[in-house]
Design a protein around this motif. Structure first.
Motif, PDB file in Angstrom:
ATOM      1  N   PHE A  32      29.233  33.546  27.159  1.00 12.28           N
ATOM      2  CA  PHE A  32      29.124  34.122  25.815  1.00 12.28           C
ATOM      3  C   PHE A  32      28.474  35.505  25.861  1.00 12.28           C
ATOM      4  N   HIS A  33      27.443  35.644  26.686  1.00 10.47           N
ATOM      5  CA  HIS A  33      26.795  36.956  26.826  1.00 10.47           C
ATOM      6  C   HIS A  33      27.745  37.987  27.431  1.00 10.47           C
ATOM      7  N   LYS A  34      28.613  37.546  28.325  1.00 11.10           N
ATOM      8  CA  LYS A  34      29.596  38.467  28.895  1.00 11.10           C
ATOM      9  C   LYS A  34      30.645  38.872  27.856  1.00 11.10           C
ATOM     10  N   ASP A  40      32.171  43.887  33.040  1.00  8.50           N
ATOM     11  CA  ASP A  40      33.047  44.558  33.982  1.00  8.50           C
ATOM     12  C   ASP A  40      32.677  44.080  35.385  1.00  8.50           C
ATOM     13  N   ALA A  41      33.568  43.332  36.003  1.00 13.91           N
ATOM     14  CA  ALA A  41      33.317  42.753  37.319  1.00 13.91           C
ATOM     15  C   ALA A  41      33.594  43.722  38.460  1.00 13.91           C
ATOM     16  N   SER A  42      34.114  44.898  38.158  1.00 11.31           N
ATOM     17  CA  SER A  42      34.539  45.800  39.236  1.00 11.31           C
ATOM     18  C   SER A  42      33.385  46.193  40.155  1.00 11.31           C
ATOM     19  N   GLY A  43      32.212  46.442  39.620  1.00 16.22           N
ATOM     20  CA  GLY A  43      31.068  46.810  40.458  1.00 16.22           C
ATOM     21  C   GLY A  43      30.642  45.664  41.358  1.00 16.22           C
ATOM     22  N   PHE A  44      30.595  44.465  40.806  1.00 18.23           N
ATOM     23  CA  PHE A  44      30.220  43.280  41.578  1.00 18.23           C
ATOM     24  C   PHE A  44      31.221  43.038  42.702  1.00 18.23           C
ATOM     25  N   PRO A  75      42.525  45.198  42.250  1.00 19.44           N
ATOM     26  CA  PRO A  75      43.677  45.843  41.585  1.00 19.44           C
ATOM     27  C   PRO A  75      44.022  45.203  40.234  1.00 19.44           C
ATOM     28  N   ASN A  76      43.614  43.959  40.021  1.00 15.33           N
ATOM     29  CA  ASN A  76      43.888  43.248  38.766  1.00 15.33           C
ATOM     30  C   ASN A  76      42.592  42.974  38.011  1.00 15.33           C
ATOM     31  N   ILE A  77      41.683  43.921  38.034  1.00 13.63           N
ATOM     32  CA  ILE A  77      40.352  43.721  37.471  1.00 13.63           C
ATOM     33  C   ILE A  77      40.382  43.366  35.988  1.00 13.63           C
ATOM     34  N   ASP A  78      41.360  43.877  35.240  1.00 13.05           N
ATOM     35  CA  ASP A  78      41.436  43.550  33.806  1.00 13.05           C
ATOM     36  C   ASP A  78      41.622  42.057  33.589  1.00 13.05           C
ATOM     37  N   ILE A  79      42.398  41.428  34.449  1.00 12.18           N
ATOM     38  CA  ILE A  79      42.593  39.976  34.347  1.00 12.18           C
ATOM     39  C   ILE A  79      41.265  39.265  34.607  1.00 12.18           C
ATOM     40  N   PHE A  80      40.567  39.662  35.660  1.00 12.52           N
ATOM     41  CA  PHE A  80      39.303  39.020  36.010  1.00 12.52           C
ATOM     42  C   PHE A  80      38.218  39.295  34.966  1.00 12.52           C
ATOM     43  N   ASN A  81      38.260  40.476  34.353  1.00 12.40           N
ATOM     44  CA  ASN A  81      37.298  40.786  33.289  1.00 12.40           C
ATOM     45  C   ASN A  81      37.530  39.931  32.052  1.00 12.40           C
TER      46      ASN A  81
END
Length: 167
Positions: A32-34, A40-44, A75-81
Motif C-alpha cells: 500500500f505504501h508503494k 520505482d524498482a529500477s534503482g533496486f 527492460p520491462n521495469i514498468d511491468i515490475f513497478n
C-alpha cells in the motif's frame, strides 16, 4: 504428526490465524505504501545487478537471477513497478482476510525468494519460515477466514465442471 496438527487441529487454526494476520499486515502495508507513495524498482534492480550475491570465493552465486534481472526485469521495469506493489497488497489482503490463503502465501514466498536472490536479507528469513508453516497447513490456515466459505465453493464448482467434462 506435526503436519496433521497444522492441517487438522482447531488450536493450530487459531495460531495460524495470528501468523496469517501478522504476515498479511506486513505485506499489505508494504504494498500500500508503494502504491500511494510512488514506487520505482529500477534503482533496486540495477543495484542487484551491479552488486550480486557472491560466495566466499568471490564468484557470483545466482548468475541466472542476475541475468534475469538484467535482460528481462530492467527492460520491462514498468511491468515490475506495477506488479510488485499490487502483488504485495493483494498478498496482504488474501492473508488478512483468509481468502485463497495458500495461493496468497505461495506468491508471497515467490516474492520473498526474489528479494533474497537479489541480495536483500531484511526480515525475509522470518517471513519465509512463517510462510512455509502457512503453506504446509493448507486450508486450516484460512479456516478462520473467508476460506471457510470460498474453498468449499471452489471445490463444489470444480467438481461440477469435472463431472460435465467426463460426461
Amino acid at each position: 504428526m506435526f503436519n496433521n496438527f497444522l492441517r487438522e487441529n482447531k488450536i493450530s487454526a487459531a495460531i495460524l490465524t495470528i501468523i496469517r494476520l501478522y504476515l498479511g499486515y506486513a505485506w499489505f502495508t508494504a504494498g500500500f505504501h508503494k502504491i500511494t507513495g510512488g514506487f520505482d524498482a529500477s534503482g533496486f534492480l540495477a543495484n542487484a545487478v551491479k552488486n550480486p550475491v557472491k560466495g566466499p570465493d568471490g564468484n557470483m552465486v545466482y548468475s541466472w537471477y542476475v541475468n534475469f534481472l538484467e535482460n528481462f526485469a530492467l527492460p520491462n521495469i514498468d511491468i515490475f513497478n506495477t506488479i510488485v506493489p499490487w502483488g504485495e497488497t493483494l498478498i496482504g489482503l488474501g492473508l488478512m482476510l483468509g481468502c485463497l490463503t495458500t495461493a496468497a502465501m505461495f506468491f508471497g514466498l515467490v516474492m520473498n525468494f526474489s528479494f533474497f536472490l537479489a541480495g536483500t536479507v531484511s526480515h525475509n528469513p522470518t517471513d519465509i519460515f512463517l510462510g512455509f508453516i502457512i503453506l504446509t497447513a493448507g486450508y486450516n490456515a484460512g479456516k478462520f477466514g473467508l476460506d471457510y466459505w470460498v474453498v468449499p465453493f471452489i471445490n463444489k464448482t470444480v467438481g461440477k465442471n469435472k463431472a460435465k467434462s467426463a460426461a
